[in-house]
Motif scaffolding. Structure first.
Motif, mmCIF file in Angstrom:
data_model
loop_
_atom_site.group_PDB
_atom_site.id
_atom_site.type_symbol
_atom_site.label_atom_id
_atom_site.label_comp_id
_atom_site.label_asym_id
_atom_site.label_seq_id
_atom_site.Cartn_x
_atom_site.Cartn_y
_atom_site.Cartn_z
ATOM 1 N N ASP A 94 48.584 38.361 60.573
ATOM 2 C CA ASP A 94 47.720 38.398 61.729
ATOM 3 C C ASP A 94 49.037 38.229 62.808
ATOM 4 O O ASP A 94 48.766 38.748 63.873
ATOM 5 C CB ASP A 94 46.956 37.161 61.721
ATOM 6 N N GLU A 95 50.093 37.594 62.374
ATOM 7 C CA GLU A 95 51.103 37.230 63.443
ATOM 8 C C GLU A 95 51.722 38.575 63.873
ATOM 9 O O GLU A 95 52.149 38.926 64.652
ATOM 10 C CB GLU A 95 52.135 36.335 62.963
ATOM 11 N N MET A 96 51.921 39.447 62.698
ATOM 12 C CA MET A 96 52.730 40.741 62.760
ATOM 13 C C MET A 96 51.765 41.633 63.471
ATOM 14 O O MET A 96 52.251 42.544 64.379
ATOM 15 C CB MET A 96 53.229 41.416 61.545
ATOM 16 N N ARG B 1 50.784 35.517 54.595
ATOM 17 C CA ARG B 1 51.109 34.426 55.643
ATOM 18 C C ARG B 1 51.504 34.878 57.125
ATOM 19 O O ARG B 1 51.091 33.954 57.865
ATOM 20 C CB ARG B 1 52.683 34.120 55.111
ATOM 21 N N HIS B 2 51.843 36.092 57.232
ATOM 22 C CA HIS B 2 52.230 36.461 58.611
ATOM 23 C C HIS B 2 51.619 37.706 59.122
ATOM 24 O O HIS B 2 52.049 38.391 60.149
ATOM 25 C CB HIS B 2 53.798 37.084 58.487
ATOM 26 N N TYR C 185 52.430 48.409 63.146
ATOM 27 C CA TYR C 185 52.394 47.523 62.148
ATOM 28 C C TYR C 185 53.002 48.010 60.865
ATOM 29 O O TYR C 185 53.710 47.274 60.201
ATOM 30 C CB TYR C 185 50.805 46.963 62.000
ATOM 31 N N ARG D 264 49.636 40.898 65.936
ATOM 32 C CA ARG D 264 49.540 40.654 67.356
ATOM 33 C C ARG D 264 50.795 40.965 67.992
ATOM 34 O O ARG D 264 50.800 41.501 69.173
ATOM 35 C CB ARG D 264 49.524 39.044 67.468
ATOM 36 N N ARG D 265 51.880 41.020 67.427
ATOM 37 C CA ARG D 265 53.271 41.496 67.794
ATOM 38 C C ARG D 265 53.098 42.945 67.980
ATOM 39 O O ARG D 265 53.693 43.675 68.751
ATOM 40 C CB ARG D 265 54.498 40.799 66.984
ATOM 41 N N GLN E 231 54.389 44.680 71.431
ATOM 42 C CA GLN E 231 56.069 45.076 71.485
ATOM 43 C C GLN E 231 56.583 45.551 72.380
ATOM 44 O O GLN E 231 57.942 45.760 72.623
ATOM 45 C CB GLN E 231 56.475 45.381 70.062
ATOM 46 N N GLY F 61 59.351 30.094 57.479
ATOM 47 C CA GLY F 61 60.230 30.455 58.726
ATOM 48 C C GLY F 61 61.455 30.688 58.631
ATOM 49 O O GLY F 61 62.103 30.814 59.815
#
Length: 598
Positions: free
Chosen positions: A143-145, A140-141, A309, A147-148, A152, A77
């Motif tokens: 799925d998070e990216m 690492r990220h 994405y 979702r954004r 966005q 993070g």
């Protein structure tokens, strides 16, 4: 002293790089503005591991092996994943009061200090191939990216609020249909008359727009600037979905682009579940300037979500979009870069011309080609000249990356994300210009696939109009009265024409002796005037189509222009399909199959 040597010197002395290859790499780096290491990779003059070893020697940096020395999860993070991707860096570990940061671009490592928090420990460089760096960030990220990427765009500019309440919308839609049926049964004359007046009004506005666009496009002068001496990295986003029949042809067409390979960044974007396209790509030998980006699964799998994405992985300051079936001319990117280089910053988008390479496949492809010629060679240039917001096409469109990111990219839920983005760019003060570059693609020449594709476009126009008209005073404040009027002219008339088409078709029955309800209410003179108006609008459509064909390389299609009156009724079927999906499944993406025509 070894660390101060240029990278090509190290490669020549320690790794056997030929002097001619070194000169080629230096020349390409100068021509593209990219680092010489990127030029070596793009031109395939040296192996990636060899270049990495030379970079290690030059910078005195350790080459990391994630299998033996994995990154510290506690540092995940420290920097947002988007920042790590943009600058090709990744905080790796803390040790001995120092922070080790992996990078795939050591020549830009000094810029990292401005990105890290002030209280960060002193940093030291380590090297990691960009592919491995992306793999770690995705693990690492990802799925998070993803979702954004779905959310966005600001809520007030997005249609994602249409997801909940499908049952209520369907019930409301059925209620409206029932009300229309009751009106038709109880007061057929009044119902027909109101529908006819609305249809005629919509038709007149549409034809006036065509005439104004034709005149304005005659006055416009599409200019472009030469690209000599300009340097920019161009990222091309190419969404693929179930494209097993076209991937190889697409790669061959993209290789014909005449642009420095070191300044070219092509991203093939596919969904994680798309095994079909993945197998097709695995059978190809992709050059170094082509990468594959897999989009994690999510509640929706739309083209705009995938592009949002993938944009995080792009290197370029100019971002272009092509479709899987596109065949761009070799000089496209040179002309785009040159035009951007000499344009003011508020000129954020360039839209090219779409044409077809299979216009002679059948009658449907001929009419489709005429329709596209009218839209891209007459209507869009005319709208731009008139100062309206431009509904973009989904391909052969190029953006300044900073402007694209400033407006939030694409609305991931809108099935015509391109048209919506054109309006949002205008709302944020940016301009779109038309550039006379032509991309050829495949005309949809099968009846049911044509209706499915057109229903998605019309549903997207309905959604886009609804989104931007949810706060009409705000829209007027941001666009001004003239451009707000243009939104009604372009979007509202587009789908109302098709929805109200049956009211206009009824006039043909008058010629067969049927007594039209409109005549019973207003008299035969008014009915005769409307009939002549209707025929005049058909004449206007024919005139504009002929003008458009004359501006295209398809002058052989002129005899087919009068048959368009049989072509456009197909749009009414698509419009009713779109209206049903608007209330039942607004985010459903009706996929168009490619590779069906030579």
């Amino acid at each position: 002293p070894r660390r101060r040597r240029p990278i090509v010197s190290i490669l020549m002395q320690d790794h056997g790089l030929a002097p001619a290859d070194a000169m080629t790499a230096l020349s390409e780096a100068h021509r593209s503005g990219a680092d010489v290491s990127q030029a070596l990779l793009a031109e395939e003059l040296s192996r990636p591991e060899t270049i990495l070893a030379a970079q290690s020697t030059r910078h005195g940096a350790l080459v990391l092996d994630p299998a033996k020395d994995p990154p510290d999860p506690a540092l995940a993070g420290l920097l947002p994943p988007e920042v790590c991707l943009r600058h090709a860096v990744l905080p790796w570990r803390r040790s001995g009061g120092r922070l080790t940061v992996a990078t795939a671009r050591p020549e830009r490592f000094e810029d990292l200090a401005a990105l890290l928090p002030d209280e960060t420990d002193p940093i030291e460089m380590a090297l990691l191939p960009e592919g491995l760096l992306h793999e770690i960030i995705t693990d690492r990220h990802g799925d998070e990216m993803a979702r954004r990427a779905e959310t966005q765009v600001p809520t007030h500019e997005s249609c994602r609020d249409m997801g909940p309440g499908a049952a209520q919308r369907l019930g409301l839609g059925l209620l409206c249909a029932l009300a229309c049926l009751v009106g038709l049964l109880l007061a057929p004359t009044l119902f027909f008359t109101m529908a006819t007046l609305l249809a005629i009004g919509t038709l007149l506005f549409a034809q006036l727009m065509k005439v104004a666009a034709l005149v304005a496009s005659q006055l416009s002068r599409q200019t472009e600037s030469a690209a000599h001496g300009t340097r920019a990295t161009v990222s091309l986003l190419i969404p693929l979905f179930r494209e097993e029949d076209i991937a190889g042809d697409l790669l061959r067409r993209l290789k014909r682009l005449d642009y420095p390979r070191a300044g070219l960044d092509i991203l093939f974007i596919l969904e994680a579940r798309d095994e079909t396209t993945r197998r097709a790509l695995e059978g190809l030998c992709l050059p170094p300037f082509v990468r594959v980006i897999e989009v994690p699964d999510g509640p929706i799998t739309t083209k705009p979500r995938a592009m949002n994405y993938a944009l995080r992985f792009a290197r370029g300051e100019i971002v272009g979009i092509y479709d899987a079936e596109d065949a761009p001319a070799p000089d496209h990117l040179q002309r785009v870069v040159g035009h951007f280089a000499r344009s003011p910053p508020e000129m954020a988008c360039l839209q090219g011309i779409l044409d077809f390479y299979n216009p002679q496949a059948n009658w449907l492809s001929r009419c489709f080609t005429i329709e596209y010629a009218t839209w891209f060679r007459v209507v869009l240039p005319g709208l731009a000249r008139l100062g309206f917001a431009i509904p973009l096409g989904g391909t052969t469109v190029f953006f300044r990356r900073e402007a694209l990111e400033a407006v939030g990219g694409w609305d991931a839920h809108n099935v015509t994300e391109d048209a919506d983005l054109g309006v949002r760019l205008a709302r944020h003060g940016y301009r779109t210009e038309l550039l006379p570059i032509v991309t050829r693609e495949e005309a949809n020449n099968r009846l049911w696939p044509w209706i499915r594709q057109r229903s998605r476009w019309l549903k997207g126009y309905m959604i886009t109009w609804r989104v931007h008209m949810r706060a009409p005073w705000r829209l007027r404040r941001e666009l001004g009265s003239w451009k707000t009027f243009g939104v009604q002219l372009v979007f509202l008339t587009a789908f109302l024409q098709f929805l109200l088409a049956p009211a206009l078709w009824s006039f043909w029955l008058v010629l067969a002796g049927w007594s039209h309800p409109f005549g019973a209410l207003f008299g035969t003179d008014a009915l005769r005037a409307l009939l002549w108006t209707f025929l005049a609008t058909e004449g206007v459509s024919l005139l504009v189509s002929i003008a458009a064909i004359s501006r295209s390389p398809h002058t052989g299609l002129l005899p087919w222009a009068p048959t368009l009156f049989l072509y456009f009724p197909l749009g009414a079927i698509a419009a009713y399909k779109a209206a049903f999906e608007l209330v039942s499944k607004p985010f459903y993406w009706d996929k168009t199959a490619h590779g069906r025509s030579a």
